[in-house]
Write a protein that holds these residues in place. Structure first.
Motif, PDB file in Angstrom:
ATOM      1  N   GLU A  28      -5.094  -3.933   8.398  1.00 13.82           N
ATOM      2  CA  GLU A  28      -4.289  -4.244   7.223  1.00 13.82           C
ATOM      3  C   GLU A  28      -4.033  -5.747   7.093  1.00 13.82           C
ATOM      4  N   SER A  84      -0.393   0.615   0.983  1.00 13.67           N
ATOM      5  CA  SER A  84       0.399  -0.528   0.505  1.00 13.67           C
ATOM      6  C   SER A  84      -0.162  -1.025  -0.830  1.00 13.67           C
ATOM      7  N   ASP A  85       0.372  -2.159  -1.285  1.00  8.84           N
ATOM      8  CA  ASP A  85      -0.118  -2.719  -2.551  1.00  8.84           C
ATOM      9  C   ASP A  85      -1.506  -3.349  -2.406  1.00  8.84           C
TER      10      ASP A  85
END
Ligand code: C2E
Ligand code: MG
Ligand code: MG
Ligand code: MG
Length: 288
Positions: A28, A84-85
């Motif tokens: 990530e 997530s975004d």
């Protein structure tokens, strides 16, 4: 004894979980900078007309060209991005990149882009698509959006509304991986789809399993009733291609016709199949 074993099992699972979570966090964090570092690339897999094997367009498939991990497939980072975004950044980049690329192709060719339903929930997707079309100059009828059936279940009303908005531009909407989610039939009736893409697992099974062939026939006749186009994905053999054309699938996609191509390989493929918009049928290019 049993107790000691139980405890060591638990420790084993805990350490496994830790290392998986660590790995996810590493990916990530790395992915956050990947777009800025221009590490994402799109490969393009032909979708061919079932009747003549000629390409009608390409599906854009994202890969992450990681400096140490090599070419990372989407299965290893899309699900992480969806937490997530990050999925918004990846989706925005993908739609723009795919529209820009397709705008340079011969005009009869379409481009299909995979968007995550989770992206829809986090952004004004209608505007994103409209901007991508405007800045690339791509005609809306040349763009297709693929949404995986499995993710529709999470917030169907909102996704329906946003898909409707995009469809109103003239963009084609396809349900991806059809047959792998839940409530397939009720969704087909509720969502504004133009096309279904039959999941590879049915195509694979069709080779040896007469029941899988019956299911495919049933899907094809249902799609006909609902006036939906059908694409079959994961076609790997001539036998599968023949069966799927027989039951009136419109488009086929799979390694039998071509693997996903790098942007560098695309021009040669196009030349070999649609040379100068040839009116003479050209022998379809088999597995590259
Ligand atoms: P998908 O949309 O169902 O795409 C088809 C996948 O099947 C691709 O894997 C393709 O390379 C593979 N495939 C095509 N023909 C054959 C075949 O004959 N045999 C076999 N074994 N496989 C075949 P890929 O590129 O690894 O993508 C996997 C999934 O990742 C895609 O499944 C899609 O759900 C997702 N994905 C890919 N690109 C994007 C993207 O830009 N955004 C999002 N949100 N998801 C993406
Ligand atoms: Mg797809
Ligand atoms: Mg698919
Ligand atoms: Mg699939």
């Amino acid at each position: 004894r049993a107790k000691a074993d139980g405890r060591s099992m638990l420790r084993f699972f805990e350490s496994q979980m830790d290392s998986e979570q660590r790995e996810r966090r590493l990916i990530e964090a790395d992915l956050r900078g990947a777009i800025a570092r221009q590490e994402l690339v799109l490969h393009y897999q032909p979708l061919v007309n079932a009747a003549d094997g000629l390409p009608t367009g390409f599906e854009a498939l994202v890969r992450w060209n990681h400096p140490t991990r090599g070419l990372v497939p989407p299965a290893e980072f899309i699900a992480i991005a969806e937490q997530s975004d990050l999925i918004v950044d990846i989706g925005d980049w993908t739609i723009n990149e795919a529209c820009m690329a397709a705008a340079a192709w011969p005009e009869h060719l379409t481009v299909a882009v995979n968007l995550s339903a989770r992206h829809f929930r986090r952004s004004d997707i209608g505007r994103v698509v409209q901007r991508a079309l405007q800045s690339s100059g791509l005609a809306p009828r040349r763009l297709e959006i693929e949404i995986t059936e499995g993710l529709l279940i999470e917030n169907p009303e909102e996704v329906i509304e946003k898909l409707g908005e995009i469809r109103a531009f003239g963009v084609t909407i396809a349900m991806d991986d059809f047959g792998t989610g839940y409530s397939s039939l009720s969704y087909l009736l509720k969502f504004p789809f133009d096309k279904i893409k039959i999941d590879r697992s049915f195509v694979v099974a069709s080779t040896n399993d007469p029941i899988a062939r019956d299911i495919l026939r049933a899907i094809a006749s249902m799609a006909k009733t609902l006036k939906l186009k059908i694409t079959a994905e994961g076609v790997e053999t001539a036998e599968q291609a023949e069966f799927l054309s027989e039951i009136a699938c419109h488009q086929l996609q799979g390694f039998y016709f071509a693997r996903p191509l790098t942007p560098e390989d695309l021009p040669a493929y196009l030349l070999s199949t649609v040379a100068g918009g040839a009116t003479e049928p050209v022998e379809p290019l088999r597995a590259l």
